[in-house]
Design an enzyme around this catalytic site. Sequence first.
Site, PDB file in Angstrom:
ATOM      1  N   CYS A   9      19.453 -16.224 -17.094  1.00  0.00           N
ATOM      2  CA  CYS A   9      20.186 -16.581 -15.877  1.00  0.00           C
ATOM      3  C   CYS A   9      20.701 -18.015 -15.936  1.00  0.00           C
ATOM      4  CB  CYS A   9      19.300 -16.370 -14.654  1.00  0.00           C
ATOM      5  SG  CYS A   9      18.850 -14.628 -14.427  1.00  0.00           S
ATOM      6  N   THR A  10      19.922 -18.896 -16.544  1.00  0.00           N
ATOM      7  CA  THR A  10      20.366 -20.283 -16.709  1.00  0.00           C
ATOM      8  C   THR A  10      21.548 -20.347 -17.668  1.00  0.00           C
ATOM      9  OG1 THR A  10      18.162 -21.136 -16.214  1.00  0.00           O
ATOM     10  CG2 THR A  10      19.652 -22.600 -17.431  1.00  0.00           C
TER      11      THR A  10
END
Length: 162
Positions: free
Chosen positions: A49-50
Amino acid sequence: MRDEVIKVGDKAPDFELRRQDGGLFRLYDILKEKNVVLYFYPKDSTSGCTKQACEFRDQYESFQEEGAEVVGISSDSIESHQRFEQTHQLPFKLLSDDDGNVRRLFGVPRILGLLPGRVTYIIDQCGMVRFVHNSLMKPLEHVSTALEVLQEINGELKKQTA
Protein backbone atom coordinates in the site's frame (compact mmCIF):
# COMPACT_ATOMS: atom_id res chain seq x y z
CA MET A 1 -26.18 -1.92 0.30
CA ARG A 2 -25.33 -3.78 -2.85
CA ASP A 3 -23.13 -6.82 -3.18
CA GLU A 4 -22.71 -6.86 -6.94
CA VAL A 5 -19.38 -5.84 -8.40
CA ILE A 6 -19.22 -2.49 -10.18
CA LYS A 7 -17.84 -3.00 -13.68
CA VAL A 8 -16.93 -0.99 -16.77
CA GLY A 9 -20.03 0.70 -18.19
CA ASP A 10 -21.83 0.89 -14.83
CA LYS A 11 -22.83 4.15 -13.23
CA ALA A 12 -20.63 4.68 -10.15
CA PRO A 13 -22.60 4.95 -6.92
CA ASP A 14 -22.31 8.30 -5.21
CA PHE A 15 -21.03 8.33 -1.64
CA GLU A 16 -19.82 10.59 1.11
CA LEU A 17 -16.85 9.85 3.39
CA ARG A 18 -14.53 11.73 5.74
CA ARG A 19 -11.21 12.96 4.33
CA GLN A 20 -7.93 12.78 6.24
CA ASP A 21 -8.38 16.48 7.14
CA GLY A 22 -11.77 15.68 8.71
CA GLY A 23 -13.86 17.33 5.97
CA LEU A 24 -16.46 15.55 3.86
CA PHE A 25 -15.74 14.16 0.40
CA ARG A 26 -18.62 13.49 -1.99
CA LEU A 27 -17.79 11.68 -5.24
CA TYR A 28 -20.24 13.51 -7.47
CA ASP A 29 -19.01 16.92 -6.27
CA ILE A 30 -15.53 16.12 -7.64
CA LEU A 31 -16.96 14.63 -10.85
CA LYS A 32 -18.43 18.05 -11.69
CA GLU A 33 -14.84 19.18 -12.30
CA LYS A 34 -12.68 16.13 -13.06
CA ASN A 35 -12.51 12.42 -13.75
CA VAL A 36 -11.68 10.41 -10.62
CA VAL A 37 -9.15 7.62 -10.12
CA LEU A 38 -10.67 5.89 -7.10
CA TYR A 39 -8.48 3.26 -5.55
CA PHE A 40 -9.36 0.93 -2.70
CA TYR A 41 -6.39 -0.45 -0.80
CA PRO A 42 -6.04 -2.78 2.19
CA LYS A 43 -4.15 -0.81 4.86
CA ASP A 44 -2.07 2.32 5.50
CA SER A 45 1.68 1.88 5.99
CA THR A 46 1.91 -1.70 4.75
CA SER A 47 4.53 -2.52 2.12
CA GLY A 48 2.33 -2.83 -1.00
CA CYS A 49 0.00 0.00 0.00
CA THR A 50 2.91 2.35 0.69
CA LYS A 51 4.49 1.52 -2.68
CA GLN A 52 1.16 2.14 -4.43
CA ALA A 53 0.48 5.44 -2.61
CA CYS A 54 4.01 6.70 -3.30
CA GLU A 55 3.70 5.78 -6.98
CA PHE A 56 0.38 7.69 -7.18
CA ARG A 57 2.21 10.58 -5.45
CA ASP A 58 5.11 10.45 -7.91
CA GLN A 59 2.71 10.36 -10.89
CA TYR A 60 0.17 12.78 -9.37
CA GLU A 61 1.08 15.64 -11.68
CA SER A 62 0.55 13.38 -14.71
CA PHE A 63 -2.91 12.44 -13.42
CA GLN A 64 -3.70 16.14 -12.94
CA GLU A 65 -2.53 16.87 -16.50
CA GLU A 66 -4.96 14.18 -17.71
CA GLY A 67 -7.80 15.93 -15.86
CA ALA A 68 -8.15 13.39 -13.06
CA GLU A 69 -8.14 13.48 -9.29
CA VAL A 70 -6.67 10.56 -7.33
CA VAL A 71 -8.59 9.38 -4.26
CA GLY A 72 -7.57 6.51 -1.96
CA ILE A 73 -9.98 4.58 0.30
CA SER A 74 -9.30 2.12 3.09
CA SER A 75 -10.96 1.23 6.38
CA ASP A 76 -8.18 2.94 8.36
CA SER A 77 -9.05 5.80 10.71
CA ILE A 78 -8.69 9.47 9.82
CA GLU A 79 -5.75 9.63 12.25
CA SER A 80 -4.01 6.75 10.47
CA HIS A 81 -4.60 8.47 7.12
CA GLN A 82 -3.12 11.71 8.51
CA ARG A 83 0.07 9.91 9.59
CA PHE A 84 0.27 8.05 6.25
CA GLU A 85 -0.22 11.26 4.26
CA GLN A 86 2.33 13.23 6.31
CA THR A 87 4.97 10.48 6.36
CA HIS A 88 4.87 10.07 2.57
CA GLN A 89 3.79 13.61 1.55
CA LEU A 90 0.75 12.39 -0.34
CA PRO A 91 -0.91 15.18 -2.36
CA PHE A 92 -4.27 13.44 -2.80
CA LYS A 93 -7.25 12.66 -0.60
CA LEU A 94 -7.43 9.57 1.59
CA LEU A 95 -10.91 8.59 2.74
CA SER A 96 -11.87 6.60 5.80
CA ASP A 97 -14.41 3.85 5.06
CA ASP A 98 -14.28 2.51 8.61
CA ASP A 99 -17.52 0.55 8.38
CA GLY A 100 -16.74 -0.83 4.88
CA ASN A 101 -20.00 0.46 3.40
CA VAL A 102 -18.42 2.10 0.34
CA ARG A 103 -16.23 -0.97 -0.27
CA ARG A 104 -19.43 -3.06 -0.27
CA LEU A 105 -21.23 -0.47 -2.43
CA PHE A 106 -18.57 -0.96 -5.13
CA GLY A 107 -18.40 -4.73 -4.59
CA VAL A 108 -14.67 -4.68 -3.80
CA PRO A 109 -13.85 -8.29 -2.90
CA ARG A 110 -12.08 -9.58 0.19
CA ILE A 111 -9.21 -12.00 -0.34
CA LEU A 112 -9.73 -15.31 1.51
CA GLY A 113 -12.70 -13.61 3.17
CA LEU A 114 -10.36 -11.57 5.39
CA LEU A 115 -8.00 -9.21 3.59
CA PRO A 116 -9.59 -6.17 1.91
CA GLY A 117 -8.98 -6.23 -1.84
CA ARG A 118 -7.08 -3.74 -3.99
CA VAL A 119 -9.22 -2.35 -6.82
CA THR A 120 -8.84 0.83 -8.89
CA TYR A 121 -11.67 2.51 -10.81
CA ILE A 122 -11.57 5.32 -13.33
CA ILE A 123 -14.84 7.25 -13.24
CA ASP A 124 -15.53 9.88 -15.89
CA GLN A 125 -17.32 13.17 -15.29
CA CYS A 126 -20.65 11.60 -16.29
CA GLY A 127 -20.26 9.10 -13.42
CA MET A 128 -19.54 6.21 -15.80
CA VAL A 129 -16.98 3.60 -14.77
CA ARG A 130 -14.46 3.52 -17.63
CA PHE A 131 -11.88 1.14 -16.15
CA VAL A 132 -11.55 -1.39 -13.34
CA HIS A 133 -8.29 -2.99 -12.25
CA ASN A 134 -8.33 -5.70 -9.56
CA SER A 135 -4.94 -7.00 -8.40
CA LEU A 136 -3.91 -7.38 -4.80
CA MET A 137 -0.34 -8.44 -5.52
CA LYS A 138 0.63 -5.85 -8.16
CA PRO A 139 0.05 -2.45 -6.52
CA LEU A 140 2.23 -0.47 -8.95
CA GLU A 141 0.34 -1.87 -11.94
CA HIS A 142 -2.76 0.03 -10.76
CA VAL A 143 -0.98 3.35 -11.20
CA SER A 144 0.65 2.76 -14.60
CA THR A 145 -2.44 1.13 -16.10
CA ALA A 146 -4.78 3.84 -14.81
CA LEU A 147 -2.59 6.55 -16.33
CA GLU A 148 -2.48 4.74 -19.68
CA VAL A 149 -6.28 4.36 -19.70
CA LEU A 150 -6.78 8.05 -18.88
CA GLN A 151 -4.48 9.00 -21.77
CA GLU A 152 -6.51 6.74 -24.10
CA ILE A 153 -9.81 8.24 -22.91
CA ASN A 154 -8.50 11.76 -23.42
CA GLY A 155 -7.13 10.80 -26.84
CA GLU A 156 -10.59 9.54 -27.83
CA LEU A 157 -12.17 12.79 -26.68
CA LYS A 158 -9.69 14.87 -28.68
CA LYS A 159 -10.49 12.84 -31.82
CA GLN A 160 -14.24 13.34 -31.28
CA THR A 161 -13.89 17.10 -30.92
CA ALA A 162 -11.41 17.53 -33.81
